[in-house]
Scaffold this motif. Structure first.
Motif, PDB file in Angstrom:
ATOM      1  N   VAL A   1      67.139  10.802   0.647  1.00  0.00           N
ATOM      2  CA  VAL A   1      65.951  11.713   0.909  1.00  0.00           C
ATOM      3  C   VAL A   1      64.548  11.031   0.707  1.00  0.00           C
ATOM      4  CG1 VAL A   1      64.768  14.027   0.363  1.00  0.00           C
ATOM      5  CG2 VAL A   1      67.194  13.898   0.469  1.00  0.00           C
ATOM      6  N   ILE A   2      64.572  10.082  -0.239  1.00  0.00           N
ATOM      7  CA  ILE A   2      63.266   9.606  -0.475  1.00  0.00           C
ATOM      8  C   ILE A   2      63.032   8.669   0.439  1.00  0.00           C
ATOM      9  CG2 ILE A   2      62.209   8.099  -2.190  1.00  0.00           C
ATOM     10  CD1 ILE A   2      63.322   9.853  -4.471  1.00  0.00           C
ATOM     11  N   PHE A   3      63.982   7.661   0.609  1.00  0.00           N
ATOM     12  CA  PHE A   3      63.854   6.642   1.711  1.00  0.00           C
ATOM     13  C   PHE A   3      63.644   7.223   3.181  1.00  0.00           C
ATOM     14  CE2 PHE A   3      64.652   2.103   0.030  1.00  0.00           C
ATOM     15  CZ  PHE A   3      64.854   2.499  -0.995  1.00  0.00           C
ATOM     16  N   TYR A   4      64.105   8.251   3.627  1.00  0.00           N
ATOM     17  CA  TYR A   4      63.764   8.825   4.864  1.00  0.00           C
ATOM     18  C   TYR A   4      62.096   9.286   4.756  1.00  0.00           C
ATOM     19  CZ  TYR A   4      63.327  11.674   8.926  1.00  0.00           C
ATOM     20  OH  TYR A   4      62.773  12.019   9.954  1.00  0.00           O
ATOM     21  N   ILE A   5      61.840  10.034   3.707  1.00  0.00           N
ATOM     22  CA  ILE A   5      60.524  10.311   3.844  1.00  0.00           C
ATOM     23  C   ILE A   5      59.521   9.211   3.831  1.00  0.00           C
ATOM     24  CG2 ILE A   5      58.479  11.438   2.234  1.00  0.00           C
ATOM     25  CD1 ILE A   5      60.655  13.104   1.007  1.00  0.00           C
ATOM     26  N   ILE A   6      59.876   7.871   3.288  1.00  0.00           N
ATOM     27  CA  ILE A   6      59.131   6.833   3.533  1.00  0.00           C
ATOM     28  C   ILE A   6      59.158   6.405   5.018  1.00  0.00           C
ATOM     29  CG2 ILE A   6      58.716   4.451   2.895  1.00  0.00           C
ATOM     30  CD1 ILE A   6      59.738   5.076   0.003  1.00  0.00           C
ATOM     31  N   GLY A   7      60.675   6.054   5.392  1.00  0.00           N
ATOM     32  CA  GLY A   7      60.880   5.763   6.719  1.00  0.00           C
ATOM     33  C   GLY A   7      60.467   6.759   7.920  1.00  0.00           C
ATOM     34  N   GLY A   8      61.329   7.711   7.751  1.00  0.00           N
ATOM     35  CA  GLY A   8      61.024   8.572   9.044  1.00  0.00           C
ATOM     36  C   GLY A   8      59.808   9.348   8.822  1.00  0.00           C
ATOM     37  N   VAL A   9      59.343   9.791   8.074  1.00  0.00           N
ATOM     38  CA  VAL A   9      57.978  10.757   7.827  1.00  0.00           C
ATOM     39  C   VAL A   9      56.779  10.073   7.807  1.00  0.00           C
ATOM     40  CG1 VAL A   9      56.908  12.656   6.319  1.00  0.00           C
ATOM     41  CG2 VAL A   9      59.633  12.624   6.601  1.00  0.00           C
ATOM     42  N   ILE A  10      56.486   9.103   6.752  1.00  0.00           N
ATOM     43  CA  ILE A  10      55.241   8.431   6.618  1.00  0.00           C
ATOM     44  C   ILE A  10      55.176   7.475   7.596  1.00  0.00           C
ATOM     45  CG2 ILE A  10      53.952   7.198   5.010  1.00  0.00           C
ATOM     46  CD1 ILE A  10      55.458   8.621   2.607  1.00  0.00           C
ATOM     47  N   LEU A  11      56.013   6.452   7.727  1.00  0.00           N
ATOM     48  CA  LEU A  11      55.699   5.275   8.383  1.00  0.00           C
ATOM     49  C   LEU A  11      56.386   5.469   9.891  1.00  0.00           C
ATOM     50  CD1 LEU A  11      56.861   2.465   6.189  1.00  0.00           C
ATOM     51  CD2 LEU A  11      54.561   3.047   6.734  1.00  0.00           C
ATOM     52  N   GLY A  12      57.487   6.094  10.165  1.00  0.00           N
ATOM     53  CA  GLY A  12      58.326   5.878  11.574  1.00  0.00           C
ATOM     54  C   GLY A  12      58.057   6.850  12.456  1.00  0.00           C
ATOM     55  N   GLY A  13      57.209   8.058  12.280  1.00  0.00           N
ATOM     56  CA  GLY A  13      56.611   9.167  13.346  1.00  0.00           C
ATOM     57  C   GLY A  13      58.165   9.552  13.874  1.00  0.00           C
ATOM     58  N   MET A  14      59.107   9.870  13.019  1.00  0.00           N
ATOM     59  CA  MET A  14      60.153  10.627  13.530  1.00  0.00           C
ATOM     60  C   MET A  14      59.972  12.072  13.349  1.00  0.00           C
ATOM     61  SD  MET A  14      63.952   9.897  12.949  1.00  0.00           S
ATOM     62  CE  MET A  14      64.956  10.029  14.257  1.00  0.00           C
ATOM     63  N   THR A  15      59.637  12.244  12.052  1.00  0.00           N
ATOM     64  CA  THR A  15      59.044  13.842  11.731  1.00  0.00           C
ATOM     65  C   THR A  15      57.662  13.550  10.818  1.00  0.00           C
ATOM     66  OG1 THR A  15      60.550  13.718   9.832  1.00  0.00           O
ATOM     67  CG2 THR A  15      61.234  14.862  11.810  1.00  0.00           C
ATOM     68  N   PRO A  16      56.745  14.063  11.215  1.00  0.00           N
ATOM     69  CA  PRO A  16      56.264  14.480  12.272  1.00  0.00           C
ATOM     70  C   PRO A  16      56.349  13.695  13.720  1.00  0.00           C
ATOM     71  CG  PRO A  16      54.323  14.356  11.123  1.00  0.00           C
ATOM     72  CD  PRO A  16      55.725  13.964  10.310  1.00  0.00           C
ATOM     73  N   PRO A  17      56.756  13.870  15.032  1.00  0.00           N
ATOM     74  CA  PRO A  17      57.110  13.304  15.877  1.00  0.00           C
ATOM     75  C   PRO A  17      55.857  12.614  16.605  1.00  0.00           C
ATOM     76  CG  PRO A  17      57.376  15.524  16.711  1.00  0.00           C
ATOM     77  CD  PRO A  17      56.986  15.481  15.013  1.00  0.00           C
ATOM     78  N   LEU A  18      55.801  11.291  16.756  1.00  0.00           N
ATOM     79  CA  LEU A  18      54.870  10.481  17.283  1.00  0.00           C
ATOM     80  C   LEU A  18      54.790  10.666  18.766  1.00  0.00           C
ATOM     81  CD1 LEU A  18      52.828   7.992  17.375  1.00  0.00           C
ATOM     82  CD2 LEU A  18      54.946   6.437  17.441  1.00  0.00           C
ATOM     83  N   LEU A  19      56.416  10.764  19.120  1.00  0.00           N
ATOM     84  CA  LEU A  19      56.552  10.558  20.758  1.00  0.00           C
ATOM     85  C   LEU A  19      56.697  12.207  21.085  1.00  0.00           C
ATOM     86  CD1 LEU A  19      58.981   7.529  20.274  1.00  0.00           C
ATOM     87  CD2 LEU A  19      56.689   7.620  21.212  1.00  0.00           C
ATOM     88  N   ASN A  20      56.658  12.277  22.499  1.00  0.00           N
ATOM     89  CA  ASN A  20      56.888  13.651  22.947  1.00  0.00           C
ATOM     90  C   ASN A  20      57.603  13.548  24.253  1.00  0.00           C
ATOM     91  OD1 ASN A  20      56.307  15.921  25.174  1.00  0.00           O
ATOM     92  ND2 ASN A  20      54.529  16.413  23.648  1.00  0.00           N
TER      93      ASN A  20
END
Lengths: 95, 201, 249
Positions: free
Chosen positions: C25-44
């Motif tokens: 969970v923590i690594f996803y928050i760093i990777g997907g949430v803070i840096l990666g723009g997965m959630t919230p979505p960078l793309l549309n």
């Protein structure tokens, strides 16, 4: 003599609940019908529709789901959801 | 005693012991969660009712047949009545008369599915589908997710019916019956609000 | 099978599995949430391919680092899931559901790894690929993550079933955990809708189809990790003596 009693059907809480639910549905139907065909009084019908819906929800929870025999915290949690939901929706719909 | 006379005249239905969590805690965890999610859905519909799409919502809502919605509400309310009665009576009996209540509840559910299919079919044939506009997108998706609940509920009622045929002292029988019934009533409850928001407002 | 009090290796192993979950969970928050723009979505999902290329090119370094964090997070799904299966196994005389859970864990881990692979490929050389190919990578990533309800939802069901079907006192986890799993599975369901919408709340960037399943999924991991740490601390469910006696795997 035994004192006069209600008709057996009305003494049965579950069946009484069902009768109220069906009656309230009919009331909601009437309110919906008039609100679609009326120019004014929309506020009244909107509030009426939502209140009648959540009254039905509460009866389903209290009687059918047997919350009336449940621990207080469970029943009150449900009551809170009903009241909050109904209020929020009323506010959103009559803006 | 007067008590016995009155009791023997009427039917013997019992209520559960006071302060009893119907079914078990876990099902109420599920119910609470579902109520939260559907609360979000209800808010979304209400926002559309008065937002920039108020006209579209009003017009689209007018094309729904109110009586179809009323019939569906009636079917679920009656189904819940059968299930609630079945639960009450199953506490003191386990003959086929008891399981019949649950069978009738299942029948109500099946009629609901049939009615909904007929209603959706009629819309789709004239070209109204989830892509038509926002109202119908929410209508099909939310009543669709509810329909999923109905299907699961029918399966659950089958389990409840089987449990009701077991002897009253069978382990966890009453718990299974109450838990399943609670889920079914949730299905009924959610529809009541969806009906008001989509058909009546 | 011994009880946890006599089996210190089991306690440590279970704690490792629980921490796999927390770290995932923590690594996803760093990777997907803070840096990666997965959630919230960078793309549309509704935007043209050129928009995808533009946004990705503007955020290249973060997206690349993020994919590595996501890769670590998703690999940990393996030890997380196996831990749950191990606890389930202790309560089966003849293993069935523990095997089923292993299969679903492996499936979930691999599909999740595909998500991380896609995110990395998306940021590999967006200026060289045709824009529609660049667009396909996040499409593929979100479809793997969201359109997989029978897999991830099924995994939850496979955890719930051995609990609900167990006899009194012989459940691998408390019964409410079963219901929480069923609720999580239900919350994943909107993800299946992304095939039919390219905009609005049910598209892969939409509130209902993206947020609800993602929050439910990582919340589920956290809850199951707590359940496993309880087992590791000997405050979870223990198999009754007759089950504990069976020594065969």
């Amino acid at each position: 003599m035994t004192k006069p009693q209600l008709h057996p059907l009305l003494r049965d809480a579950t069946t009484l609940a069902w009768l109220i639910l069906v009656g309230t549905t009919a009331l909601g139907w009437w309110l919906g019908f008039t609100s679609h065909n009326a120019q004014n009084g929309i506020l009244f019908t909107t509030v009426g529709i939502l209140i009648s819906a959540f009254l039905k929800v509460w009866i389903v929870g209290f009687q059918f789901m047997e919350l009336k025999h449940a621990p207080r915290w469970l029943r009150h949690g449900f009551d809170a959801w009903v009241v909050v939901m109904c209020s929020v929706l009323i506010v959103l719909c009559i803006r | 005693m007067m008590d016995c006379a009155a009791k023997s005249k009427g039917e013997v239905t019992t209520s559960p012991p006071q302060k009893h969590i119907p079914g078990e805690l876990g099902i109420w965890v599920f119910v609470a969660g579902d109520l939260m999610v559907f609360a979000a859905f209800f808010v979304v519909i209400a926002l559309g009712h008065n937002g920039e799409q108020a006209e579209i919502f009003a017009q689209s809502r007018a094309t729904l047949d109110m009586w179809v919605g009323v019939l569906n509400t009636f079917l679920l309310l009656t189904g819940s009545w059968f299930v609630a009665k079945g639960v009450e009576k199953s506490r003191t009996a386990h003959d086929s008369a008891i399981s019949r209540y649950f069978s009738l509840g299942i029948l109500c559910g099946l009629l609901f599915v049939a009615n909904k299919s007929f209603e959706w079919g009629a819309k789709i044939i004239v070209g109204i589908n989830p892509m038509t506009n926002d109202f119908f997108m929410y209508y099909f998706v939310f009543t669709g997710i509810h329909l999923l609940h109905v299907f699961v509920g029918l399966g659950v009622l089958l389990l409840v019916r089987n449990a009701s045929k077991r002897p009253i002292t069978a382990r966890n029988r009453n718990r299974t019956i109450e838990t399943g019934a609670t889920f079914w009533h949730l299905v009924d409850l959610l529809w009541i609000v969806l009906f008001a928001l989509f058909y009546l407002l | 099978m011994l009880t946890t009090t006599n089996d210190p290796l089991f306690r440590k192993s279970m704690m490792f599995c629980a921490w796999s979950g927390y770290m995932a969970v923590i690594f996803y928050i760093i990777g997907g949430v803070i840096l990666g723009g997965m959630t919230p979505p960078l793309l549309n999902a509704g935007e043209p391919p050129e928009e995808f290329v533009r946004k990705i090119t503007e955020n290249l370094p973060q997206l690349r680092v993020a994919s590595i964090f996501m890769m670590i997070s998703f690999a940990l799904f393996g030890s997380f899931g196996a831990g749950i299966a191990a606890q389930t196994r202790r309560f089966e005389i003849n293993p069935v559901f523990s095997y089923i859970q292993l299969v679903f864990s492996a499936g979930g881990m691999v599909i999740a790894l595909l998500v991380a692979f896609s995110w990395a490929l998306m940021s590999f050389r967006p200026e060289t690929y045709h824009p529609t190919l660049v667009m396909m990578f996040p499409d593929f990533a979100y479809f793997c993550a969201l359109f997989s309800v029978p897999l991830f939802g099924g995994w939850c069901v496979m955890i719930a079933l051995p609990i609900l079907l167990a006899e009194e006192g012989k459940e691998p986890f408390p019964r409410w955990v079963a219901y929480a799993n069923l609720w999580a599975a239900l919350l994943y369901v909107p993800g299946q809708l992304i095939l039919f919408f390219k905009d609005g709340p049910f598209a892969w960037h939409g509130f209902v189809a993206l947020w609800i399943p993602y929050v439910a999924y990582f919340g589920w991991i956290w809850v199951m990790s707590i359940a496993m740490s309880k087992v590791a601390k000997s405050t979870g469910n223990e198999p009754p003596p007759e089950l504990a006696k069976t020594g065969a795997v």
